[in-house]
Write an enzyme that holds these catalytic residues in place. Sequence first.
Site, PDB file in Angstrom:
ATOM      1  N   SER A  33       0.851  -1.190   0.000  1.00 54.84           N
ATOM      2  CA  SER A  33       0.000   0.000   0.000  1.00 54.84           C
ATOM      3  C   SER A  33       0.885   1.238   0.000  1.00 54.84           C
ATOM      4  O   SER A  33       2.110   1.138   0.030  1.00 54.84           O
ATOM      5  CB  SER A  33      -0.896   0.000   1.233  1.00 54.84           C
ATOM      6  OG  SER A  33      -0.100   0.268   2.378  1.00 54.84           O
ATOM      7  N   LYS A  34       0.227   2.388  -0.019  1.00 56.35           N
ATOM      8  CA  LYS A  34       0.952   3.665  -0.032  1.00 56.35           C
ATOM      9  C   LYS A  34       1.926   3.780   1.128  1.00 56.35           C
ATOM     10  O   LYS A  34       2.966   4.407   1.019  1.00 56.35           O
ATOM     11  CB  LYS A  34      -0.053   4.807   0.070  1.00 56.35           C
ATOM     12  CG  LYS A  34      -0.605   5.188  -1.270  1.00 56.35           C
ATOM     13  CD  LYS A  34      -1.165   6.586  -1.217  1.00 56.35           C
ATOM     14  CE  LYS A  34      -1.738   6.929  -2.581  1.00 56.35           C
ATOM     15  NZ  LYS A  34      -3.062   7.478  -2.501  1.00 56.35           N
ATOM     16  N   ARG A  35       1.512   3.185   2.218  1.00 61.19           N
ATOM     17  CA  ARG A  35       2.330   3.210   3.429  1.00 61.19           C
ATOM     18  C   ARG A  35       3.761   2.733   3.161  1.00 61.19           C
ATOM     19  O   ARG A  35       4.710   3.130   3.828  1.00 61.19           O
ATOM     20  CB  ARG A  35       1.643   2.288   4.442  1.00 61.19           C
ATOM     21  CG  ARG A  35       2.092   2.345   5.849  1.00 61.19           C
ATOM     22  CD  ARG A  35       1.022   1.688   6.727  1.00 61.19           C
ATOM     23  NE  ARG A  35       0.651   0.356   6.235  1.00 61.19           N
ATOM     24  CZ  ARG A  35       1.372  -0.735   6.436  1.00 61.19           C
ATOM     25  NH1 ARG A  35       2.492  -0.674   7.104  1.00 61.19           N
ATOM     26  NH2 ARG A  35       0.965  -1.900   5.961  1.00 61.19           N
TER      27      ARG A  35
END
Length: 466
Positions: free
Chosen positions: A238-240
């Site tokens: 994910s973006k994380r």
Amino acid sequence: MGEIITRFPPSPTGHLHLGGARTALFNWLFAKHHKGKFILRFEDTDRERSKQEYVDSILEALKWLGLNWDEGPYFQTQRLDLYKKFAQRLYEEGKAYYCECSKELLEEKKKEMLKMGLKPKYDKTCRDKNLGPGEGRVLRIKAPETGEIVVEDLLRGKIVFPAEELDDFIIMRSDGTPTYQFAVVIDDITMGITHVIRGDDHISNTPKQLIIYQALGAKPPKFAHIPMVLGPDGARLSKRHGAKSILEYREAGYLPKALINYLARLGWGYGNQEYFTVEELIEKFTLENINLSAARFDPDKLLAFNAYWIRNTDNKEVLEHLKYFLKAYDLSKFSEDYLLSAIETVKTRSKTLVEMAEMMQFYLVEEVIYEEKGAKKFLVFDIVPILERVVEDLKELPLEEKKLEEYFRNLSEETGIKLKNIAQAIRVALTGKTVSPGLFEIIKVLGKERVIERIKKAIKYIKNLK
Ligand code: GLU
């Protein structure tokens, strides 16, 4: 084997990310490898979340990656009549039935089943009511009640689902739109899809889709469920994890071929080989070489791939991509040769095209701007006579790296000024900075006229300091 037809069916509810791009790539490579067809369609029946903006950005990302499609883009919202027609057929043949259970009632029953520790399932209240279409009614498939549904996965072999685990799921909503399960199957049948390569998060959908194929008497495609892409910590990417959308990688200065190479290697391999051109990937891509353990995204490795491909790509091709980052300059003022040789001096030092554009700046400006620290340290009064001499000598000097090196070494010995100080003064004069590609390379590319002009300007600058 007849013609191979694959598809990429994104839902336009967000930008294209690495996982989706990899799915698209595998389908594209598989089709190309077999000289088949790759179809693009948008699964946009979720009207609330689907946006034109995402359609546009997905199209742009696929084009930038070079994943061209042979057919489409299709839009499910433009095919609603088709789904209705097939739904009607299933209803008329008694393979699907209308259900009038209200959402509230179903919700209540679901809660009860959960309380009893059961897996919530539709309890078939309407299965034998023989209801016709009507306000608020959904259409459900009559799923088999016994036996098992077997998914023959090309990568994993047989995956068996007991029929009791599945229920009479909805194929048409009460507003007349198809559910995902139904639309996908109708599309895959009518588009002649032979192979479905998709993320293994879809495995649980496949038995449902097989039930629809069976009800329609249609031959299902072959399925290959590929492992998800994970972040470095093992959680779903994910973006994380610092993963950007595909177009953000373009902005960050990645070459599409580097991204393609990296994405292909995320879960697919060919011996120990790391670097593949797109042509090589097409030639070598087979499903057998897909790795069954989940692939982990590593941003540093992607960056290293980018640096590799910047170094190992023809300067002309690099220039085509670099232009995107050089919009602030009027490139028509320069010859192609000049730009290509400028690229040659920075390509081994740039990990991204953004870095490269930044490093190229001094080749493209009328006047360089000096970095304060460098100018203060190296553009000093003592160096003026040396610079003046260089201006004179350069007129006669051949611009060959060896000759230049020899010349500057002699100059240093003769004048007693350290070679480093001479070189740095000239570097600042030519580039504005204390760090740049090799000085002699730069002189050669800039050419005598620019070099002389810039050194003269530096002399003037120093003199004005007094
Ligand atoms: N629209 C689905 C998705 O975005 C595609 C599923 C499929 O490949 O069947 O995941």
